[in-house]
Design an enzyme around this catalytic site. Structure first.
Site, short mmCIF file in Angstrom:
data_model
loop_
_atom_site.label_atom_id
_atom_site.label_comp_id
_atom_site.label_asym_id
_atom_site.label_seq_id
_atom_site.Cartn_x
_atom_site.Cartn_y
_atom_site.Cartn_z
CB CYS A 147 38.24 23.72 17.62
SG CYS A 147 36.73 24.31 16.56
N GLY B 149 26.12 30.90 33.41
CA GLY B 149 26.31 30.66 35.21
C GLY B 149 27.52 29.48 34.78
CE LYS C 119 27.89 27.09 31.69
NZ LYS C 119 29.43 27.78 31.46
N GLY D 13 26.45 24.15 34.75
CA GLY D 13 26.48 23.71 32.70
C GLY D 13 27.01 22.02 33.83
CD GLU E 264 31.31 19.70 16.30
OE1 GLU E 264 32.93 19.43 16.31
OE2 GLU E 264 30.66 18.34 15.74
N GLY F 45 30.68 27.18 34.51
CA GLY F 45 30.68 25.35 34.33
C GLY F 45 30.16 24.07 35.19
P1 NAP Z 1 35.56 24.26 28.30
O1 NAP Z 1 36.12 24.72 30.03
O2 NAP Z 1 35.68 22.87 28.67
O3 NAP Z 1 34.43 25.63 28.48
C1 NAP Z 1 32.95 24.99 27.33
C2 NAP Z 1 32.09 25.26 28.43
O4 NAP Z 1 31.95 24.14 29.03
C3 NAP Z 1 32.10 26.10 29.59
O5 NAP Z 1 30.55 26.81 29.17
C4 NAP Z 1 32.21 25.81 30.51
O6 NAP Z 1 31.58 27.03 31.39
C5 NAP Z 1 31.10 24.58 30.06
N1 NAP Z 1 31.94 23.60 31.81
C6 NAP Z 1 33.34 23.94 32.17
N2 NAP Z 1 33.14 23.10 33.34
C7 NAP Z 1 32.31 21.65 33.04
C8 NAP Z 1 31.90 20.69 33.22
N3 NAP Z 1 32.12 20.41 34.75
N4 NAP Z 1 30.17 20.76 33.42
C9 NAP Z 1 29.49 21.21 32.57
N5 NAP Z 1 30.28 22.58 31.64
C10 NAP Z 1 31.25 22.56 31.70
O7 NAP Z 1 37.00 25.80 28.19
P2 NAP Z 1 37.77 26.53 28.84
O8 NAP Z 1 37.64 26.03 29.92
O9 NAP Z 1 36.95 28.17 28.65
O10 NAP Z 1 39.00 26.45 27.54
C11 NAP Z 1 40.08 25.71 28.03
C12 NAP Z 1 40.40 25.22 26.44
O11 NAP Z 1 39.30 24.25 25.69
C13 NAP Z 1 41.03 25.98 25.53
O12 NAP Z 1 42.50 27.09 26.11
C14 NAP Z 1 41.60 25.27 24.33
O13 NAP Z 1 42.44 24.32 23.66
C15 NAP Z 1 39.59 24.17 24.16
N6 NAP Z 1 39.18 24.59 23.86
C16 NAP Z 1 38.25 23.98 23.00
C17 NAP Z 1 36.57 24.43 21.99
C18 NAP Z 1 36.39 24.50 20.85
O14 NAP Z 1 35.98 24.86 20.08
N7 NAP Z 1 36.52 23.32 20.49
C19 NAP Z 1 36.16 26.27 22.72
C20 NAP Z 1 36.76 26.05 23.84
C21 NAP Z 1 38.47 26.06 24.23
P3 NAP Z 1 32.39 27.97 31.66
O15 NAP Z 1 33.01 29.03 30.67
O16 NAP Z 1 32.33 28.36 33.37
O17 NAP Z 1 33.79 27.50 32.26
#
Ligand code: NAP
Ligand code: MG
Length: 472
Positions: A279, A201, A170, A207, A245, A203
């Site tokens: 990250c 889809g 996903k 997800g 991660e 998250g």
């Molecule tokens: P995120 O919400 O954690 O998204 C990561 C993945 O998880 C996406 O595929 C997301 O889908 C999915 N997801 C979101 N909510 C979920 C749930 N309840 N259950 C299962 N899967 C779920 O990250 P973001 O909102 O895109 O970014 C927010 C912050 O996260 C950034 O500002 C940054 O600080 C941090 N971040 C860290 C990394 C890293 O490499 N460690 C990468 C990206 C972001 P959707 O795309 O549909 O939300």
């Protein structure tokens, strides 16, 4: 933009169960470039069933056969590098040069490394009167972010396939087109139907359904700490293996005696890459008080070389951030830094000149940052560098370790021994010594809140294996 109005499940592109869609937006001009299906629990269930059905066959293939498929996948990714780079630039906003050199190129190397590891890894060992088999964990749920849309996918899928696991991916809602290209490559590489499945889809819908699915054995997640915590709880409840991660707030410690100009320039370049959306970005620069103002001036000068521009343009060195929410978040942190008393020496919260359209942020440098400030503690995920001052090596160590995170890091010193001794006292998963290069085989992962588990190389492969011991 080229895309599929379908999910890749059981070896074919098939329509989603529901009618929901996701609009893919180009962050450089805010235009919709494609629409892909928003999968639901039904699609997730179909994908997990396909992965489960394919598991016995794939788990039983000889490692050499899995190596051959991974090698073919490597060749597919290599042949389509330019198309992949352009797709990543279109949906993420990374500059085309960075998309080519890193975003599209690194996954080729990593897939190749797992083709070699699949062939050479010891899946069997003797311990006393036992033979220990390293068997695949089973069905893997991979949930990935948008910041390195192919790299993060390959970091999970390549070792999972090498181990003999089957997978449901996903990808992030912002970058599904790269994931669709990856699925095409897997298909073309001759990986059997059901071994790899893709559900695009949201998250909290697809997800979450995937993480919760009772027939998933391991959840591997990369993204925010907030969502990672949720996934860890879900996996714990289902007694599933989990790999997380998460974020970082990595320190770059410049000790007296280091090549200051080089250390500052490398640090600024590190934070500007991918518009600060890495990250392991070295977002905290630690400098001794005697060199502090010199470092601040050098950083301000270096950041001047990063003019925000159209990422499609070969000359651009800084693209937009991924979406409006991230732009607002990053600008909010810049405002917060000013409010909390940090000294703004470059950039600021307003849009860069002439870049009011698109999700651009000005490259920003803060001086006089102290550890109690929000910008010293929270992950900003934008082109923002914070410079902190220390008086002694002990204080530098305290500041560097004063973080909930522990993912990356760097140490610069006049000699290697001093840098290594300091690095050994840092609470973090990786440390680059005097500008040491990224190693695609070295274990990557976090101490503390930066996560659980390791990716890349043999350590990354071991995550997807479980042992069975036979006693004689
Ligand atoms: P995120 O919400 O954690 O998204 C990561 C993945 O998880 C996406 O595929 C997301 O889908 C999915 N997801 C979101 N909510 C979920 C749930 N309840 N259950 C299962 N899967 C779920 O990250 P973001 O909102 O895109 O970014 C927010 C912050 O996260 C950034 O500002 C940054 O600080 C941090 N971040 C860290 C990394 C890293 O490499 N460690 C990468 C990206 C972001 P959707 O795309 O549909 O939300
Ligand atoms: Mg999200």
């Amino acid at each position: 933009m080229k895309h599929h109005d379908a999910m890749f499940i059981d070896g074919t592109w098939r329509p989603a169960a529901g009618a929901g869609t996701i609009e893919v937006v180009n962050p450089a001009d805010e235009r919709v470039i494609a629409t892909v299906p928003a999968g639901t629990a039904k699609d997730v269930d179909a994908a997990v069933r396909a992965a489960r059905a394919a598991l016995p066959g794939w788990a039983a293939t000889a490692p050499a056969e899995r190596a051959a498929r991974l090698s073919a996948l490597r060749d597919q990714l290599a042949a389509r590098t330019e198309e992949i780079a352009r797709t990543i630039t279109a949906e993420l906003g990374a500059t085309l040069g960075f998309s080519r050199r890193v975003q599209a190129a690194l996954p080729v190397v990593i897939t190749g490394s797992y083709a070699e590891l699949a062939a050479s890894y010891s899946f069997e060992e003797r311990i006393g009167n036992s033979t220990v088999y390293h068997e695949p964990v089973g069905v893997v749920a991979a949930i990935t972010p948008w910041n390195y849309p192919l790299h993060q996918v390959v970091n999970k899928i390549a070792p999972a396939l090498a181990a003999g696991c089957t997978v449901v991916l996903k990808p992030a809602e912002d970058t599904p087109l790269t994931a669709q290209l990856f699925a095409e490559c897997v298909d073309a590489a001759g990986v059997p139907a059901g071994v790899f499945n893709l559900v695009t889809g949201l998250g909290h819908v697809a997800g979450q359904a995937l993480a919760e699915h009772p027939d998933v054995d391991l959840v591997s997640f990369t993204g925010s700490t907030a969502v990672g915590r949720k996934i860890g709880a879900i996996a714990g409840g289902g007694v599933k293996r989990v790999a997380l991660e998460l974020g970082g707030k990595s320190a770059n410690v410049i000790l007296p005696g280091a090549d200051l100009a080089k250390a500052v320039q490398v640090n600024v370049a590190d934070v500007m890459r991918n518009s600060g959306q890495s990250c392991n970005a070295l977002t905290r620069m630690l400098v001794h008080r005697d060199q502090y103002e010199e470092a601040v001036a050098l950083a301000a000068e270096a950041v001047g070389g990063y003019v925000a521009g159209d990422p499609q343009d070969d000359e651009s060195r800084l693209g937009p951030v991924v979406n409006a929410k991230q732009r607002d978040r990053v600008r909010g942190y810049i405002e917060r830094g000013v409010q909390e008393g940090a000294r703004l020496v470059a950039g600021g919260p307003d849009a860069p000149e002439g870049r009011e359209r698109g999700y651009y942020v000005r490259p920003t440098v803060f001086a006089d940052v102290t550890t109690d400030m929000t910008i010293a503690q929270e992950e900003i995920f934008g082109p923002v560098v914070s410079i902190l001052k220390y008086e002694s090596e002990e204080e530098a160590l305290r500041i560097a370790n004063d973080s909930a995170y522990g993912l990356g890091g760097a140490v610069w010193a006049g000699d290697q021994e001093t840098a290594v001794a300091f690095a050994r006292r840092l609470d973090t998963g990786q440390v680059d010594i005097n500008g040491g290069r990224f190693n695609p085989l070295a274990p990557f992962g976090g101490y503390k809140q930066s996560g659980v588990g390791r990716e890349l190389g043999p350590h990354g492969l071991a995550e997807y294996l479980q042992t069975k011991s036979l006693q004689f």
